[in-house]
Design a protein around this motif. Structure first.
Motif, PDB file in Angstrom:
ATOM      1  N   UNK A 201      28.802  27.690  -0.791  1.00  0.00           N
ATOM      2  CA  UNK A 201      28.382  26.313  -1.073  1.00  0.00           C
ATOM      3  C   UNK A 201      27.325  25.871  -0.065  1.00  0.00           C
ATOM      4  N   UNK A 202      26.311  25.140  -0.520  1.00  0.00           N
ATOM      5  CA  UNK A 202      25.256  24.689   0.393  1.00  0.00           C
ATOM      6  C   UNK A 202      25.747  23.595   1.333  1.00  0.00           C
ATOM      7  N   UNK A 203      24.908  23.237   2.294  1.00  0.00           N
ATOM      8  CA  UNK A 203      25.237  22.183   3.253  1.00  0.00           C
ATOM      9  C   UNK A 203      25.162  20.827   2.544  1.00  0.00           C
ATOM     10  N   UNK A 204      26.310  20.242   2.277  1.00  0.00           N
ATOM     11  CA  UNK A 204      26.362  18.948   1.584  1.00  0.00           C
ATOM     12  C   UNK A 204      26.195  17.808   2.573  1.00  0.00           C
ATOM     13  N   UNK A 205      26.855  17.915   3.714  1.00  0.00           N
ATOM     14  CA  UNK A 205      26.881  16.841   4.711  1.00  0.00           C
ATOM     15  C   UNK A 205      26.070  17.213   5.939  1.00  0.00           C
ATOM     16  N   UNK A 206      25.473  16.217   6.582  1.00  0.00           N
ATOM     17  CA  UNK A 206      24.635  16.497   7.758  1.00  0.00           C
ATOM     18  C   UNK A 206      25.463  16.706   9.010  1.00  0.00           C
ATOM     19  N   UNK A 207      24.819  17.236  10.042  1.00  0.00           N
ATOM     20  CA  UNK A 207      25.415  17.201  11.365  1.00  0.00           C
ATOM     21  C   UNK A 207      25.433  15.745  11.829  1.00  0.00           C
ATOM     22  N   UNK A 257      18.875  19.886   4.453  1.00  0.00           N
ATOM     23  CA  UNK A 257      18.595  19.495   3.063  1.00  0.00           C
ATOM     24  C   UNK A 257      19.820  18.835   2.441  1.00  0.00           C
ATOM     25  N   UNK A 258      20.643  18.209   3.266  1.00  0.00           N
ATOM     26  CA  UNK A 258      21.901  17.602   2.842  1.00  0.00           C
ATOM     27  C   UNK A 258      21.666  16.262   2.164  1.00  0.00           C
ATOM     28  N   UNK A 259      22.739  15.584   1.804  1.00  0.00           N
ATOM     29  CA  UNK A 259      22.652  14.326   1.066  1.00  0.00           C
ATOM     30  C   UNK A 259      21.968  13.219   1.856  1.00  0.00           C
ATOM     31  N   UNK A 266      15.946  16.970   0.109  1.00  0.00           N
ATOM     32  CA  UNK A 266      17.357  17.303  -0.065  1.00  0.00           C
ATOM     33  C   UNK A 266      17.606  18.280  -1.207  1.00  0.00           C
ATOM     34  N   UNK A 267      18.625  19.092  -1.013  1.00  0.00           N
ATOM     35  CA  UNK A 267      19.105  20.019  -2.035  1.00  0.00           C
ATOM     36  C   UNK A 267      20.297  19.442  -2.787  1.00  0.00           C
ATOM     37  N   UNK A 268      21.015  18.527  -2.131  1.00  0.00           N
ATOM     38  CA  UNK A 268      22.232  17.961  -2.707  1.00  0.00           C
ATOM     39  C   UNK A 268      22.066  16.451  -2.776  1.00  0.00           C
ATOM     40  N   UNK A 269      22.337  15.885  -3.933  1.00  0.00           N
ATOM     41  CA  UNK A 269      22.174  14.450  -4.121  1.00  0.00           C
ATOM     42  C   UNK A 269      23.384  13.673  -3.603  1.00  0.00           C
ATOM     43  N   UNK A 270      23.165  12.401  -3.303  1.00  0.00           N
ATOM     44  CA  UNK A 270      24.232  11.530  -2.834  1.00  0.00           C
ATOM     45  C   UNK A 270      25.025  10.934  -3.981  1.00  0.00           C
ATOM     46  N   UNK A 277      20.733  15.076 -11.270  1.00  0.00           N
ATOM     47  CA  UNK A 277      21.847  15.882 -10.768  1.00  0.00           C
ATOM     48  C   UNK A 277      23.096  15.026 -10.854  1.00  0.00           C
ATOM     49  N   UNK A 278      24.249  15.653 -10.789  1.00  0.00           N
ATOM     50  CA  UNK A 278      25.498  14.919 -10.669  1.00  0.00           C
ATOM     51  C   UNK A 278      25.660  14.457  -9.226  1.00  0.00           C
ATOM     52  N   UNK A 279      26.377  13.373  -8.983  1.00  0.00           N
ATOM     53  CA  UNK A 279      26.597  12.926  -7.603  1.00  0.00           C
ATOM     54  C   UNK A 279      27.231  14.021  -6.747  1.00  0.00           C
TER      55      UNK A 279
END
Length: 301
Positions: A201-207, A257-259, A266-270, A277-279
């Motif tokens: 799974x990609x990085x959804x959340x940031x540091x 590339x997180x939300x 970004x790669x993943x939407x919020x 994209x889906x949330x």
């Protein structure tokens, strides 16, 4: 001197053979080393089968692909992008939103049609299988829906899920591990010639603390879920390593590339997607990044 030189030559030969064998072993056990010699997928040959959940099916990023419509499978998800690069003789994408490991061997009812057991698509002629699964077994998104808070320092989900000294997400990840292992064994049984790649799974959340209130989760919950997703990816890599599969790391290239990143990065939407994209799911850019990770494992540019 000649005798010593000959011994050194033998040692070099042994080392070279050992390194070559190690490279083969590491492909079979999860690295991005070159795949072993064998049946190829691509250039008009082979059969590629894609299995997975919504991070694979990629709802709303493109046009609907295949049936049932309830699987929300897009024609620009990473399996389609990998297939377009490989050009196999046959390509079958049976990924489906909401899928768990159980839906790989049992039918999945959706809001619009039923998806047959995904493993039905894996045949003896299959030469490549990608597998993206596990998130729904752990239940990330069902938990995340109750984490929103008006206090950026709060952590309602972490507090609830770690109450009493337990860690419910960690327990669910541990419980999912043997299920993933069993799926990989079953794939090898059904398709003994196939190269198998587990897709993380990609990085959804940031540091850091996140981006409250755009993503209305408190800093404690951001840290907790980020750590849990890392544990899930580590488990997937370990199962790939132990069950003769490659592992496509999408979290490392997805970092930054997180939300919470800029909408054009970004790669993943919020929760409120700025791109189709889906949330909390990959957009088209994210699916391309995931495809690139798979192609890297297969040693394709």
């Amino acid at each position: 001197m000649a005798k010593k030189s000959g011994g050194g030559g033998c040692l070099v030969l042994v080392l070279v053979v050992g390194l070559l064998a190690f490279g083969y072993y590491k492909w079979q056990h999860g690295s991005s080393s070159a795949p072993p010699e064998g049946v190829d997928t691509g250039g008009g040959s082979g059969r590629y089968v894609a299995l997975g959940d919504s991070y694979t099916s990629s709802p709303r990023t493109g046009r609907q692909a295949g049936t049932p419509a309830g699987c929300d499978r897009s024609d620009d998800n990473y399996p389609h992008l990998v297939s377009a690069k490989l050009k196999p003789a046959q390509f079958v994408d049976v990924s489906c939103s909401g899928a768990t490991t159980a839906n790989l061997s049992a039918a999945q009812k959706t809001g619009n049609g039923t998806n047959p057991p995904q493993l039905d698509a894996v045949t003896a002629e299959t030469t490549l299988v990608t597998l993206g699964i596990g998130g729904n077994d752990v239940g990330f998104f069902s938990y995340a829906s109750g984490c929103a808070t008006t206090n950026q320092n709060a952590s309602p989900c972490r507090d609830r899920l770690t109450a009493g000294g337990r860690d419910e997400l960690a327990e669910r990840i541990d419980a999912t591990a043997p299920k993933v292992a069993a799926v990989l064994d079953r794939i090898h049984q059904k398709a003994p010639k196939a190269k198998v790649v587990v897709v993380g799974y990609p990085a959804v959340l940031p540091d850091g603390a996140g981006c409250w209130p755009s993503l209305p989760f408190g800093a404690g919950d951001i840290e907790y879920f980020r750590g849990a997703l890392g544990k899930l990816n580590k488990m997937l890599e370990e199962k790939a390593d132990a069950h003769r599969a490659g592992y496509a790391d999408t979290a490392t290239p997805g970092k930054g590339h997180d939300v919470c990143s800029a909408s054009d990065k970004r790669w993943v939407e919020g929760l409120l997607p700025a791109s189709p994209a889906a949330p909390l799911h990959p957009n088209a850019r994210g699916e391309q990044g995931m495809a690139d990770a798979v192609l890297s494992v297969l040693k394709l540019p």
